[in-house]
Scaffold this active site. Structure first.
Site, short mmCIF file in Angstrom:
data_model
loop_
_atom_site.label_atom_id
_atom_site.label_comp_id
_atom_site.label_asym_id
_atom_site.label_seq_id
_atom_site.Cartn_x
_atom_site.Cartn_y
_atom_site.Cartn_z
N LYS A 4 -10.21 68.13 60.21
CA LYS A 4 -10.42 69.36 60.49
C LYS A 4 -11.39 69.36 62.14
O LYS A 4 -12.17 68.23 61.96
CB LYS A 4 -11.14 70.20 60.08
CG LYS A 4 -10.41 70.64 58.42
CD LYS A 4 -10.97 71.19 57.77
CE LYS A 4 -9.90 71.97 56.36
NZ LYS A 4 -10.39 72.36 55.24
N TYR B 38 -2.78 79.57 56.32
CA TYR B 38 -4.11 79.56 55.36
C TYR B 38 -3.63 81.29 54.80
O TYR B 38 -4.15 82.49 54.62
CB TYR B 38 -5.22 80.06 56.02
CG TYR B 38 -6.09 78.51 55.88
CD1 TYR B 38 -6.51 77.65 54.81
CD2 TYR B 38 -6.44 78.24 57.16
CE1 TYR B 38 -6.45 76.88 55.32
CE2 TYR B 38 -7.45 76.76 57.18
CZ TYR B 38 -6.99 76.09 55.98
OH TYR B 38 -7.59 74.74 56.51
N ASN C 26 -15.90 71.13 55.22
CA ASN C 26 -15.21 70.23 54.29
C ASN C 26 -14.39 69.61 55.38
O ASN C 26 -13.33 68.13 54.57
CB ASN C 26 -14.73 70.93 52.96
CG ASN C 26 -13.66 71.42 53.15
OD1 ASN C 26 -13.06 71.74 55.09
ND2 ASN C 26 -13.28 72.43 52.40
N HIS D 48 -8.14 68.51 55.24
CA HIS D 48 -6.79 69.34 54.69
C HIS D 48 -6.23 68.90 54.06
O HIS D 48 -5.19 67.85 55.14
CB HIS D 48 -6.23 70.62 55.46
CG HIS D 48 -5.39 70.99 54.92
ND1 HIS D 48 -5.47 72.39 53.91
CD2 HIS D 48 -4.17 70.90 54.68
CE1 HIS D 48 -4.19 72.77 52.94
NE2 HIS D 48 -3.34 71.96 54.17
N GLU E 72 4.39 73.63 55.74
CA GLU E 72 3.26 73.04 56.21
C GLU E 72 3.82 71.87 57.61
O GLU E 72 3.03 72.61 58.31
CB GLU E 72 2.13 72.27 55.53
CG GLU E 72 0.92 73.75 55.09
CD GLU E 72 0.33 73.29 54.47
OE1 GLU E 72 -0.40 74.27 53.17
OE2 GLU E 72 -0.33 72.10 53.67
N1 UDP Z 1 -13.08 77.58 52.71
C1 UDP Z 1 -14.70 77.81 52.29
N2 UDP Z 1 -15.03 79.39 51.47
C2 UDP Z 1 -14.43 79.33 49.87
C3 UDP Z 1 -13.25 78.48 50.49
C4 UDP Z 1 -12.84 77.31 50.96
O1 UDP Z 1 -14.67 77.42 53.38
O2 UDP Z 1 -15.56 79.81 49.38
C5 UDP Z 1 -12.43 76.88 53.30
C6 UDP Z 1 -12.35 75.19 52.93
O3 UDP Z 1 -12.04 74.60 54.80
C7 UDP Z 1 -10.68 75.08 52.64
C8 UDP Z 1 -9.97 76.23 53.18
O4 UDP Z 1 -11.32 76.88 53.08
O5 UDP Z 1 -11.12 74.07 52.33
C9 UDP Z 1 -9.07 76.28 52.11
O6 UDP Z 1 -9.20 76.92 50.83
P1 UDP Z 1 -8.25 76.42 49.77
O7 UDP Z 1 -8.74 76.81 48.88
O8 UDP Z 1 -6.55 75.96 50.05
O9 UDP Z 1 -8.37 74.78 49.69
P2 UDP Z 1 -8.55 73.09 49.83
O10 UDP Z 1 -6.38 73.60 49.81
O11 UDP Z 1 -8.49 73.25 51.58
O12 UDP Z 1 -9.21 72.64 49.00
#
Ligand code: UDP
Length: 185
Positions: free
Chosen positions: A20, A84, A147, A150, A161
């Protein structure tokens, strides 16, 4: 050189990984790629791109240099909306879009045995504050909103995806010569 025989289907599972924009800014691309390489997975596609941001009154504005300029900007913003889709109603979605369009990111496809689950384990908990030490998020980040990476969460999601981020001909089918050392006979 004798070409290696094609790998069996179970070794051909694929997943999408995004490094990212925060990680690109923090020069962590090599660290992330290195972890998947050292684990033994095979890189089959990779590109650096910036998804255009939506600016008030100006529409979609791409960064410079913008390697996706020839393509339709609406479609590129649509890429994040599709990627997303499950989060579009969440309160953090606008902030997530701003984050994901804030700079270049690296999109990759990695291939190998159990790659989807293994990659998720290597990436760690979505919330970096909860992510275990030794995972990418646990080692390299502190907050859920920045974080670093992805990774697709299931084989079905990965297929979808990969289709969002790559054209079919951007995936390189190649056989690695180390199969008997990484998988056995
Ligand atoms: N995210 C965020 N706040 C939250 C939850 C998610 O900013 O409370 C962002 C974070 O960058 C995350 C992305 O949204 O990686 C996608 O969320 P998902 O639940 O799909 O988690 P991932 O699969 O990335 O672990």
């Amino acid at each position: 050189v004798t070409p290696c025989p094609p790998a069996p289907p179970e070794l051909r599972e694929q997943t999408l990984v995004l490094v990212k924009p925060d990680a690109v800014q923090r020069r962590l691309v090599g660290d992330v790629i290195g972890r998947f390489e050292r684990r033994g997975f095979k890189l089959v596609a990779m590109k650096l791109l910036q998804v255009p941001e939506l600016q008030e009154g100006r529409g979609y504005v791409c960064g410079y240099p913008c390697i996706i300029a020839p393509r339709c900007h609406q479609a590129d913003r649509g890429l994040l909306d599709r990627h997303y889709q499950h989060l579009q109603q969440k309160p953090f979605y606008p902030a997530l879009l701003a984050y994901m369009t804030s700079g270049p990111l690296v999109a990759m496809v990695w291939e190998g045995y159990n790659v989807v689950r293994s990659t998720r384990a290597m990436v760690g908990d979505t919330d970096s504050a909860q992510a275990a030490a030794g995972t990418i998020r646990g080692d390299l980040s502190m907050h859920v909103s920045r974080n670093v990476v992805h990774a697709s969460d299931s084989v079905e999601t990965a297929l979808r995806e990969i289709g969002f981020w790559f054209q079919r001909d951007e995936l390189v089918a190649w056989e690695s010569g180390d199969s008997q050392y990484t998988y056995g006979p």
